[in-house]
Design a protein around this motif. Structure first.
Motif, short mmCIF file in Angstrom:
data_model
loop_
_atom_site.label_atom_id
_atom_site.label_comp_id
_atom_site.label_asym_id
_atom_site.label_seq_id
_atom_site.Cartn_x
_atom_site.Cartn_y
_atom_site.Cartn_z
N SER A 33 0.83 -1.20 0.00
CA SER A 33 0.00 0.00 0.00
C SER A 33 0.87 1.25 0.00
CB SER A 33 -0.90 0.03 1.24
OG SER A 33 -1.93 -0.93 1.15
N LEU A 63 2.28 0.87 -4.19
CA LEU A 63 1.17 1.75 -4.54
C LEU A 63 1.43 3.18 -4.09
CD1 LEU A 63 -1.90 -0.53 -3.71
CD2 LEU A 63 -1.10 0.16 -5.98
N THR A 65 0.58 4.99 -1.46
CA THR A 65 -0.61 5.79 -1.12
C THR A 65 -0.43 6.68 0.11
OG1 THR A 65 -1.57 3.98 0.19
CG2 THR A 65 -2.15 4.09 -2.16
N ARG A 70 -5.06 11.08 -3.48
CA ARG A 70 -6.06 10.02 -3.67
C ARG A 70 -6.49 9.85 -5.12
NH1 ARG A 70 -8.40 7.93 0.89
NH2 ARG A 70 -7.83 8.96 2.85
N PHE A 73 -4.69 7.11 -6.97
CA PHE A 73 -4.68 5.73 -6.47
C PHE A 73 -5.13 4.73 -7.53
CE2 PHE A 73 -5.27 6.68 -1.63
CZ PHE A 73 -4.11 7.44 -1.65
N ALA A 74 -6.20 5.06 -8.24
CA ALA A 74 -6.75 4.11 -9.22
C ALA A 74 -5.75 3.81 -10.33
CB ALA A 74 -8.05 4.67 -9.81
N ALA A 77 -3.21 1.44 -9.03
CA ALA A 77 -3.79 0.10 -8.95
C ALA A 77 -3.82 -0.56 -10.31
CB ALA A 77 -5.19 0.18 -8.36
N ASN A 98 -5.14 -0.22 1.80
CA ASN A 98 -5.33 0.36 0.47
C ASN A 98 -5.09 -0.65 -0.64
OD1 ASN A 98 -6.25 2.92 1.11
ND2 ASN A 98 -4.21 3.80 1.25
N ARG A 101 -8.19 -2.87 -0.65
CA ARG A 101 -9.38 -2.17 -1.16
C ARG A 101 -9.30 -1.95 -2.66
NH1 ARG A 101 -10.34 3.13 -2.14
NH2 ARG A 101 -8.36 3.76 -1.20
N LEU A 102 -8.13 -1.54 -3.14
CA LEU A 102 -7.99 -1.20 -4.55
C LEU A 102 -7.87 -2.41 -5.46
CD1 LEU A 102 -5.47 1.76 -4.06
CD2 LEU A 102 -7.82 1.97 -4.90
N TYR A 126 -13.43 -5.88 1.23
CA TYR A 126 -12.50 -5.92 0.11
C TYR A 126 -12.68 -7.17 -0.74
CZ TYR A 126 -10.27 -2.75 3.49
OH TYR A 126 -10.01 -1.75 4.40
N THR A 169 -6.18 6.60 5.29
CA THR A 169 -7.11 5.47 5.28
C THR A 169 -6.99 4.62 6.53
OG1 THR A 169 -7.08 5.37 2.86
CG2 THR A 169 -7.81 3.40 4.03
#
Length: 330
Positions: A33, A63, A65, A70, A73-74, A77, A98, A101-102, A126, A169
């Motif tokens: 994350s 990632l 994060t 934010r 983030f996508a 991912a 994260n 979740r992603l 998740y 988060t």
């Protein structure tokens, strides 16, 4: 002749063993994350490497994060999923909330074998509870038990504690799960105030006014996503050292990476190493085809750790009952 046959048989057995070992070797993709320089990641990643390499190949993807905004983030991912498809790993390790979740739902849909770790939220959220090829370790900081231990320190009268978290988060999840969303609560006769802080300026104000707010101690939670007036992430080491130096009350912690000389004094600490050992065990079981636990594994033993210089600065003394349990650092 007999010796020659024996030598041939021995070579054949060694070759067969080598082939078997190679067949057992696996590729493990670890999706972080956060980033490698973050103390939490550095500790658990080192433990995973010690447990799983060189027998297996460990690949990592960050990632990032804690530092990226934010809205990015996508995209990160998406790059992580590209790495999954490119490497076709035998197991994916998802580290912290994260990543889960992603990427959790996408990886489950892709049929990946997944081990998660460092999760403060509910794995169900998740998509990681239920599939047979998924197992993991959840994280629950030991806030209440830490207060119990700190209340026994000699030289400290503990009636009220102030605990600070950034607005990331993980902090939000801990506030909802461990602290039940209560900004004010009574823990074994101690008034605990918890504040979620969005900016570096707000953090400074809360620290400097801790005594004025009636706090006897400050508990440093997470602080890695604090941003300055220009929107830049404040280096976590700067936040930690400034807080320990300028706080008008003694500073304690619930994570191991926050404790040491010039840092927080100590506490009953949550360890990244413990999380990683549990996760590595699940990876090994998964690769061996062994049954996996249906429910998430809870790593909550914790470790008592204190800084000698920190205790001395505030005139605090550990009770005799702590001596055999505690790890001391300078």
């Amino acid at each position: 002749m007999l010796l020659r046959v024996s030598a041939i048989v021995l070579c054949a057995l060694l070759f067969a063993g080598l082939c078997a070992a190679r067949a057992a070797a696996a590729t493990i993709l670890v999706i972080q994350s956060y980033h490698a320089e973050y103390a939490w990641d550095a500790e658990w990643l080192q433990t995973l490497r010690l447990r799983l390499t060189p027998e297996h190949t460990l690949l990592t993807f960050e990632l990032d994060t804690k530092r990226l905004p934010r809205e990015e983030f996508a995209a990160r991912a998406g790059l992580a999923m590209d790495a999954y498809r490119r490497h076709a790993p035998d197991v994916v390790v998802l580290a912290d909330d994260n990543a889960c979740r992603l990427l959790g739902p996408q990886l489950v849909s892709a049929g990946a074998r997944i081990v998660y770790m460092g999760v403060n939220g509910n794995p169900r959220d998740y998509g990681l509870h239920g599939p047979e090829n998924v197992a993991g370790v959840i994280e629950r900081p030991l806030v209440k038990r830490t207060l119990s231990y700190l209340s026994r320190l000699e030289g400290l009268t503990l009636r009220r504690a102030l605990m600070l978290f950034d607005s990331g988060t993980t902090s939000q999840l801990i506030f909802r799960t461990v602290l039940r969303g209560a900004a004010e609560q009574n823990v074994m006769g101690i008034e605990l105030q918890t504040r979620i802080v969005g900016s570096w300026q707000q953090w400074l104000e809360h620290v400097l006014s801790a005594r004025g707010q009636g706090a006897d101690i400050l508990i440093i939670g997470l602080y890695q996503t604090l941003r300055d007036a220009d929107g830049r992430v404040v280096p976590d080491d700067k936040v930690l050292r400034w807080t320990a130096e300028h706080s008008p009350v003694p500073c304690f912690a619930v994570w191991e990476f926050s404790v040491g000389p010039g840092l927080a004094i100590g506490g009953l600490l949550h360890s990244a190493e413990e999380q990683a050992h549990r996760a590595a065990g699940l990876v090994e079981s998964m690769l061996a085809g062994e049954p996996l636990p249906v429910q998430p594994v809870l790593a909550e033993q914790g470790m008592l750790k204190f800084s000698r210089s920190g205790l001395a600065r505030w005139g605090l003394v550990l009770p005799a009952t702590f001596i055999d349990q505690v790890e001391m650092v300078p």
